[in-house]
Motif scaffolding. Sequence first.
Motif, mmCIF file in Angstrom:
data_model
loop_
_atom_site.group_PDB
_atom_site.id
_atom_site.type_symbol
_atom_site.label_atom_id
_atom_site.label_comp_id
_atom_site.label_asym_id
_atom_site.label_seq_id
_atom_site.Cartn_x
_atom_site.Cartn_y
_atom_site.Cartn_z
ATOM 1 N N MET A 101 1.897 52.992 29.549
ATOM 2 C CA MET A 101 2.621 52.901 28.299
ATOM 3 C C MET A 101 2.633 54.240 27.576
ATOM 4 S SD MET A 101 3.307 49.644 28.372
ATOM 5 C CE MET A 101 3.755 49.216 26.684
ATOM 6 N N TYR A 102 3.503 54.359 26.576
ATOM 7 C CA TYR A 102 3.472 55.538 25.723
ATOM 8 C C TYR A 102 2.106 55.585 25.034
ATOM 9 C CZ TYR A 102 4.650 58.949 22.165
ATOM 10 O OH TYR A 102 4.658 60.074 21.372
ATOM 11 N N GLY A 103 1.433 56.691 25.141
ATOM 12 C CA GLY A 103 0.096 56.822 24.582
ATOM 13 C C GLY A 103 -0.989 56.747 25.634
ATOM 14 N N GLY A 104 -0.649 56.272 26.860
ATOM 15 C CA GLY A 104 -1.592 56.353 27.962
ATOM 16 C C GLY A 104 -2.215 55.071 28.447
ATOM 17 N N ARG A 105 -2.184 53.978 27.679
ATOM 18 C CA ARG A 105 -2.770 52.732 28.167
ATOM 19 C C ARG A 105 -1.979 52.218 29.369
ATOM 20 N NH1 ARG A 105 -3.831 52.100 22.676
ATOM 21 N NH2 ARG A 105 -5.943 51.407 22.155
ATOM 22 N N THR A 106 -2.691 51.530 30.275
ATOM 23 C CA THR A 106 -2.028 50.949 31.441
ATOM 24 C C THR A 106 -1.967 49.439 31.307
ATOM 25 O OG1 THR A 106 -4.123 50.880 32.658
ATOM 26 C CG2 THR A 106 -2.715 52.809 32.984
ATOM 27 N N VAL A 107 -0.882 48.871 31.802
ATOM 28 C CA VAL A 107 -0.642 47.435 31.696
ATOM 29 C C VAL A 107 -0.260 46.884 33.059
ATOM 30 C CG1 VAL A 107 0.764 45.611 30.656
ATOM 31 C CG2 VAL A 107 0.094 47.598 29.288
ATOM 32 N N GLU A 108 -0.940 45.832 33.474
ATOM 33 C CA GLU A 108 -0.544 45.105 34.679
ATOM 34 C C GLU A 108 0.479 44.050 34.277
ATOM 35 O OE1 GLU A 108 -2.412 42.615 38.472
ATOM 36 O OE2 GLU A 108 -3.603 42.864 36.636
ATOM 37 N N VAL A 109 1.644 44.124 34.883
ATOM 38 C CA VAL A 109 2.724 43.190 34.560
ATOM 39 C C VAL A 109 2.596 41.974 35.474
ATOM 40 C CG1 VAL A 109 5.219 42.859 34.444
ATOM 41 C CG2 VAL A 109 4.220 45.065 33.811
ATOM 42 N N LEU A 110 2.147 40.878 34.911
ATOM 43 C CA LEU A 110 2.007 39.646 35.693
ATOM 44 C C LEU A 110 3.225 38.740 35.551
ATOM 45 C CD1 LEU A 110 -1.753 38.780 35.021
ATOM 46 C CD2 LEU A 110 -0.740 40.015 36.955
ATOM 47 N N ASN A 111 4.006 38.957 34.501
ATOM 48 C CA ASN A 111 5.213 38.155 34.290
ATOM 49 C C ASN A 111 6.250 39.065 33.634
ATOM 50 O OD1 ASN A 111 7.219 36.384 33.194
ATOM 51 N ND2 ASN A 111 5.777 34.688 33.336
ATOM 52 N N THR A 112 7.363 39.278 34.310
ATOM 53 C CA THR A 112 8.367 40.195 33.770
ATOM 54 C C THR A 112 9.138 39.590 32.604
ATOM 55 O OG1 THR A 112 10.116 39.483 35.323
ATOM 56 C CG2 THR A 112 8.646 41.280 36.029
ATOM 57 N N ASP A 113 8.926 38.286 32.350
ATOM 58 C CA ASP A 113 9.559 37.652 31.195
ATOM 59 C C ASP A 113 8.731 37.847 29.930
ATOM 60 O OD1 ASP A 113 11.574 36.305 29.886
ATOM 61 O OD2 ASP A 113 10.736 34.313 30.286
ATOM 62 N N ALA A 114 7.564 38.454 30.047
ATOM 63 C CA ALA A 114 6.785 38.846 28.866
ATOM 64 C C ALA A 114 7.073 40.318 28.603
ATOM 65 C CB ALA A 114 5.299 38.599 29.094
ATOM 66 N N GLU A 115 8.352 40.618 28.447
ATOM 67 C CA GLU A 115 8.825 42.005 28.379
ATOM 68 C C GLU A 115 8.860 42.555 26.959
ATOM 69 O OE1 GLU A 115 11.895 40.184 26.448
ATOM 70 O OE2 GLU A 115 10.923 39.452 28.253
ATOM 71 N N GLY A 116 9.059 41.668 25.972
ATOM 72 C CA GLY A 116 9.214 42.135 24.606
ATOM 73 C C GLY A 116 8.009 42.913 24.115
ATOM 74 N N ARG A 117 6.832 42.424 24.468
ATOM 75 C CA ARG A 117 5.614 43.104 24.021
ATOM 76 C C ARG A 117 5.480 44.498 24.632
ATOM 77 N NH1 ARG A 117 2.177 38.182 26.173
ATOM 78 N NH2 ARG A 117 4.142 37.247 25.485
ATOM 79 N N LEU A 118 6.115 44.718 25.784
ATOM 80 C CA LEU A 118 6.047 46.038 26.420
ATOM 81 C C LEU A 118 6.881 47.065 25.663
ATOM 82 C CD1 LEU A 118 6.308 44.989 30.182
ATOM 83 C CD2 LEU A 118 4.240 45.377 28.819
ATOM 84 N N VAL A 119 8.118 46.700 25.312
ATOM 85 C CA VAL A 119 8.938 47.653 24.560
ATOM 86 C C VAL A 119 8.387 47.827 23.152
ATOM 87 C CG1 VAL A 119 10.972 47.075 25.932
ATOM 88 C CG2 VAL A 119 10.647 45.951 23.727
ATOM 89 N N MET A 120 7.849 46.743 22.578
ATOM 90 C CA MET A 120 7.301 46.823 21.223
ATOM 91 C C MET A 120 6.074 47.726 21.177
ATOM 92 S SD MET A 120 9.175 45.018 19.160
ATOM 93 C CE MET A 120 8.177 44.503 17.778
ATOM 94 N N ALA A 121 5.216 47.621 22.192
ATOM 95 C CA ALA A 121 3.993 48.425 22.194
ATOM 96 C C ALA A 121 4.321 49.911 22.228
ATOM 97 C CB ALA A 121 3.122 48.033 23.380
#
Length: 529
Positions: free
Chosen positions: A358-378
């Motif tokens: 992510m922007y800022g360096g944290r890493t995220v494991e995407v287990l469901n691509t329908d939980a996408e809103g939180r990714l762009v928001m973060a």
Amino acid sequence: MSPATAPHPTVPTAALTTKKLSAVEADAAVVGMVSTSDGAAVAVDDLPSDSVHALEAAAAALDFTGSASTTLRLPGVEGLEVDQVVLVGLGSTDDEDAPSTDVLRRAAGAAVRAVSKASTVLVVLPSEGAEQVRAVTEGALLGGYRFTAYKSGLAKGATRDSAGKGSKDDDGRTKGVREVLVHAGGRRDKATKSALEQGVVTAEAVALARDLVNTPPLDLHPGTLADRAEEAVRSLPVKASVLDEKQLARKGYGGILAVGQGSSRPPRLVTLSYSPSRAKAHVALVGKGITFDTGGISLKPPASMPGMKADMAGAAAVLATVVAAARLQLPVAVTGYLALAENMPGGGAQRPSDVITMYGGRTVEVLNTDAEGRLVMADAIVTATELSPRPDALVDVATLTGAQVVALGSRVSGVMGNDDALRSEVVANADVAGEEMWPMPLPEHLRPTMDSTVADIANISSKRDAGMLTAGVFLKEFVPTGGEDHLPWAHVDIAGPGFNEGGAFDHVHKGGTGAAVATLVRLLENRSA
């Protein structure tokens, strides 16, 4: 015409009228009625006595009780220069308790929606103070909202007129209420005029958000929404900047890029900066802008698809709020972020089990691509935390979880955050604005349910329960919380309220609602006081 008075094409215009009601020329009149032990009674004192008697007699004959937001359409009566009268209920009251602003706002909207074949409507509701005038104005204009950009005027055998415009008037607005005359007891003092203008600007901001949500995704993708944002602020003291996909990649916006990589229409991050010289506070706003959400590889069922054009309602709300703040010339700095992407299941789409940075360096494991809103928001939230000078508060708005609808229904938004005072402030302003919001917790015990063995955090919980709250807990990871770096943050989930899939009610039409705009405008007004 100044930006503060420029009309919005999908709502009527509004003006105060100081004439005697018997001398006002209009096509229709809206008259408020209260419930009493003797039946429905006219709620204002300025109507001619002949009109009062006729309206109360008609209400009694037709069993109209004056219950809140109920309406009854009648032909014109003696004493009013109108062809029709719409009675609207204000509920029970007594001589000491005037109807609340929320009752007035809803009643004005319901009544204007009920008007038939009228261009100019006179609205006669109790408006003893500035807040009442503002509420009546907001409700009446939003009740008269009409989204007609895709109407040909040729439905059901209709024919085009000589200009080839079907049922549309010269300005392209489908025939309907074009002007609202607000009766405020003959007052035209500064406070009353200001209240009318505040109501107009707020209603037009809500209409802007509604328009964007109602626009088909064929015509509203990240690029065009970014263009619409720049266009909306062009005549205002607002600076707009847009990061395209190449710039996003160069700067490390892994969340926005991952969500948008399955679409042929690439993502964008829009920044809107309103920075008046006398700003008393600085508020950052972040809006989710998924212009269409198929769910990606984690594909949604077909029945859930049509409403997904509304998955950018948060971004629309943020854009509309910045526009309103600038038009009202509020002495508060506002930085708005629109995180825009289209979530499609193309050959380049992200996959469940991908790990993104992510922007800022944290890493995220995407287990469901329908939980996408939180990714762009973060990604956008981290960007907001880097502002200098730092904002006094950060509020994000998103159609984030179906779990919000399960928990609170289609009309009540959930408000979460890392700061109880800010969360309460958002809810309090929603109450004043006539929107329903409810404070919700972010329990610490939910955080371990998103632990990942390969990344810093997973984008969904290992549990099925508390989906609205776990989404909020995920976002909280990206906001400085506690200690000297603490940034007050509130998260507003408008998944249900952002799009009305049922029938119209009060001042809310089917489709885009403009949820959260009025609340955010009030929040900024109070922060600038």
